[in-house]
Design an enzyme around this catalytic site. Structure first.
Site, PDB file in Angstrom:
ATOM      1  N   GLY A 250       0.767  -1.245   0.000  1.00 39.95           N
ATOM      2  CA  GLY A 250       0.000   0.000   0.000  1.00 39.95           C
ATOM      3  C   GLY A 250       0.791   1.284   0.000  1.00 39.95           C
ATOM      4  N   GLU A 286       4.113  -6.834   1.855  1.00 42.58           N
ATOM      5  CA  GLU A 286       3.688  -7.137   0.478  1.00 42.58           C
ATOM      6  C   GLU A 286       3.643  -5.897  -0.395  1.00 42.58           C
ATOM      7  OE1 GLU A 286      -0.269  -8.550   1.104  1.00 42.58           O
ATOM      8  OE2 GLU A 286       0.377 -10.488   1.833  1.00 42.58           O
ATOM      9  N   GLY A 288       3.893  -3.624  -3.623  1.00 40.12           N
ATOM     10  CA  GLY A 288       3.909  -3.796  -5.076  1.00 40.12           C
ATOM     11  C   GLY A 288       4.438  -2.523  -5.695  1.00 40.12           C
ATOM     12  N   ARG A 289       3.561  -1.530  -5.698  1.00 38.47           N
ATOM     13  CA  ARG A 289       3.847  -0.248  -6.356  1.00 38.47           C
ATOM     14  C   ARG A 289       5.162   0.395  -5.896  1.00 38.47           C
ATOM     15  NH1 ARG A 289      -0.747   2.828  -7.885  1.00 38.47           N
ATOM     16  NH2 ARG A 289      -1.887   1.581  -6.384  1.00 38.47           N
ATOM     17  N   CYS A 355     -11.127   3.747 -29.517  1.00 40.44           N
ATOM     18  CA  CYS A 355     -12.379   4.427 -29.866  1.00 40.44           C
ATOM     19  C   CYS A 355     -13.311   4.617 -28.682  1.00 40.44           C
ATOM     20  CB  CYS A 355     -13.051   3.672 -30.986  1.00 40.44           C
ATOM     21  SG  CYS A 355     -12.021   3.779 -32.453  1.00 40.44           S
TER      22      CYS A 355
HETATM   23  N1  LLP Z   1      -1.290  -7.093  -0.856  1.00 44.40           N
HETATM   24  C1  LLP Z   1      -2.564  -7.278  -1.246  1.00 44.40           C
HETATM   25  C2  LLP Z   1      -3.369  -8.265  -0.557  1.00 44.40           C
HETATM   26  C3  LLP Z   1      -3.098  -6.492  -2.277  1.00 44.40           C
HETATM   27  O1  LLP Z   1      -4.363  -6.651  -2.634  1.00 44.40           O
HETATM   28  C4  LLP Z   1      -2.288  -5.526  -2.928  1.00 44.40           C
HETATM   29  C5  LLP Z   1      -2.806  -4.694  -4.017  1.00 44.40           C
HETATM   30  C6  LLP Z   1      -0.948  -5.391  -2.502  1.00 44.40           C
HETATM   31  C7  LLP Z   1      -0.484  -6.199  -1.459  1.00 44.40           C
HETATM   32  C8  LLP Z   1       0.010  -4.413  -3.128  1.00 44.40           C
HETATM   33  O2  LLP Z   1      -0.402  -3.111  -2.984  1.00 44.40           O
HETATM   34  P1  LLP Z   1       0.595  -1.906  -3.405  1.00 44.40           P
HETATM   35  O3  LLP Z   1       1.795  -1.989  -2.525  1.00 44.40           O
HETATM   36  O4  LLP Z   1       0.941  -2.115  -4.836  1.00 44.40           O
HETATM   37  O5  LLP Z   1      -0.210  -0.699  -3.200  1.00 44.40           O
HETATM   38  N2  LLP Z   1      -4.639  -1.359  -9.998  1.00 44.40           N
HETATM   39  C9  LLP Z   1      -4.562  -0.387  -8.921  1.00 44.40           C
HETATM   40  C10 LLP Z   1      -3.964  -0.965  -7.673  1.00 44.40           C
HETATM   41  C11 LLP Z   1      -4.698  -2.179  -7.135  1.00 44.40           C
HETATM   42  C12 LLP Z   1      -4.012  -2.787  -5.917  1.00 44.40           C
HETATM   43  C13 LLP Z   1      -4.599  -4.110  -5.563  1.00 44.40           C
HETATM   44  N3  LLP Z   1      -4.008  -4.770  -4.447  1.00 44.40           N
HETATM   45  C14 LLP Z   1      -3.795   0.840  -9.393  1.00 44.40           C
HETATM   46  O6  LLP Z   1      -3.332   0.860 -10.538  1.00 44.40           O
HETATM   47  O7  LLP Z   1      -3.682   1.806  -8.649  1.00 44.40           O
END
Ligand code: LLP
Length: 433
Positions: A250, A286, A288-289, A355
């Site tokens: 997050g 966890e 991601g971003r 489109c």
């Molecule tokens: N853990 C779980 C259980 C998750 O559902 C997610 C993301 C993460 C970790 C990683 O979150 P991060 O660190 O990346 O914020 N498509 C959307 C983002 C959806 C995130 C879904 N879950 C966007 O482009 O902003």
């Protein structure tokens, strides 16, 4: 301290010495785009390593494992880079598990999250022997028990807590409020632990929480972790040892220079340290971003400048199928020309060829005047860019390139037309169900 402001140059595209072009991770982007047709995604390996390093440094002294949220960027080369840096994987499907294993990720560094794990997926993950299941419903817990018993193995499980905390992010990526589909209430989790001894093949000894994505302040993390910590203490007192706490992902990033001010990794980890000061078990994270978003850019050329009735349109060769975030969440991405030629500023709506009106990257954006063929950079596309791409309008999936200290490697070639239609066929054989 690792703050967002003290970044080495590799972390973002910088002007070449001649000032003419932009280089990213030592690779001249104009020259790169001479070799690889646009649109394509480019990721800086150095920038990703730097993010991993800053998070690992912030976690020093803690028994913590970083499990990269594969959904942010599942390219095998990215997963391999993660695996080599000692990072594990947070997966939400068997597809993501197979990619992670294929990239050399050891099963004992894989955790499985998600509200809709099917029985087949659970069985597959049990066979592989992944580290842990983050369980999100009672039905899933019972399915896990049943399938683990059938395989004669014991599954390690954490309950995903829904702490009912507002992450103050876009509604579509908020997950920790009671109205969201994710996790279970602390009341329900308490009942699971009370019955845990009946689970002969599930070792329920973990807690998990993930409240949302692109979070730019510490307060929501602090609140959620306080609730988790309180519950953990209660469980310990009631004789339910907790050996693993997964604090989710997050952590937000900068999409709009000068406006978005992400929190530093060290400050984020300090919130975890404070909330769980007396906890001695294992921590899982966890992200991601945070690890990949700012390490990626989307390179695209202007197809044409179209003077509209009310607005001036910059029509790019990239579209919403290559990067959905602006269409789906009205997300802002900084867009800059690669060339530094001095031109007057003009206001454009920056759009793709797809489109529908939603195929818009930016409205009313000021850019130096552009012409057909100009190379532009859409920034911070390393997370949720290619992973959410589609072939809408029958546009092939874009190529992906990994950059590393002056060199580049193609890590996914642009999809061929034949691959796009593979599996489709005329209705020749009619059968009855
Ligand atoms: N853990 C779980 C259980 C998750 O559902 C997610 C993301 C993460 C970790 C990683 O979150 P991060 O660190 O990346 O914020 N498509 C959307 C983002 C959806 C995130 C879904 N879950 C966007 O482009 O902003």
């Amino acid at each position: 301290m690792f703050t967002q402001t003290s970044r080495p140059a590799a972390q973002e595209p910088v002007r070449n010495a001649d000032g003419e072009s932009l280089a990213f991770d030592g690779v001249d982007l104009e020259q790169l785009a001479q070799r690889i047709p646009t649109p394509f995604h480019a990721y800086s390996a150095s920038a990703i390593r730097q993010r991993i390093g800053s998070l690992q440094a912030a976690l020093s002294g803690l028994d913590a494992t970083i499990c990269f949220a594969v959904k942010a960027n599942p390219n095998l080369a990215i997963l391999q880079l993660m695996a080599n840096a000692g990072v594990g994987a947070d997966i939400v499907s068997v597809g993501e598990m197979r990619r992670s294993l294929h990239a050399g990720m050891p099963p004992e560094r894989i955790v499985f999250s998600g509200v809709g794990k099917s029985a087949d997926e659970i069985a597959g993950a049990l066979t592989v022997g992944i580290h842990r299941f983050n369980v999100e419903s009672h039905d899933e817990l019972l399915t896990l028990q049943h399938l683990a018993e059938a395989q004669g193995v014991t599954a390690r499980a954490a309950v995903r807590i829904n702490p009912d905390v507002d992450a103050h992010t876009h509604a579509k990526i908020s997950t920790g409020k009671s109205e969201n589909k994710f996790g279970v209430s602390i009341d329900e989790a308490r009942r699971w632990f009370a019955e845990r001894r009946r689970l002969s093949h599930v070792q329920l000894d973990g807690l998990h929480v993930h409240i949302g994505s692109q979070i730019l302040t510490l307060e929501p993390f602090r609140l959620a972790l306080q609730r988790v910590a309180e519950f953990w203490r209660e469980l310990e007192q009631d004789g339910h040892p907790i050996t693993s706490i997964d604090v989710g992902g997050g952590l937000g990033v900068c999409y709009r220079a000068g406006v978005d001010q992400p929190v530093a990794a060290a400050d984020y980890v300090n919130v975890i340290r404070e909330a769980l000061a007396d906890y001695r078990g294992k921590l899982l994270l966890e992200p991601g971003r945070y690890l990949v978003a700012e390490a990626g850019v989307l390179l695209t050329r202007v197809i044409r400048v179209k003077p509209g009735i009310e607005r001036q349109f910059l029509v790019l060769d990239a579209a919403m199928n290559d990067l959905q975030r602006p269409s789906l969440y009205d997300a802002w991405h900084d867009i800059v020309p690669v060339s530094n030629a001095s031109r007057p500023l003009t206001t454009y709506d920056i759009v793709g060829p797809v489109c529908e009106t939603g195929d818009t990257f930016a409205r009313g954006r000021e850019l130096p005047e552009c012409a057909a063929g100009d190379l532009l950079l859409i920034k911070a596309t390393g997370a949720y860019g290619t992973s959410m791409a589609s072939t809408y309008n029958s546009r092939p999936l874009a190529a992906e390139v990994l950059l590393n200290q002056g060199r580049y490697a193609l890590v996914r070639r642009r999809q061929h037309f034949e691959e796009m239609i593979a599996g489709e066929q005329p209705a020749r054989h009619w059968e009855t169900a």
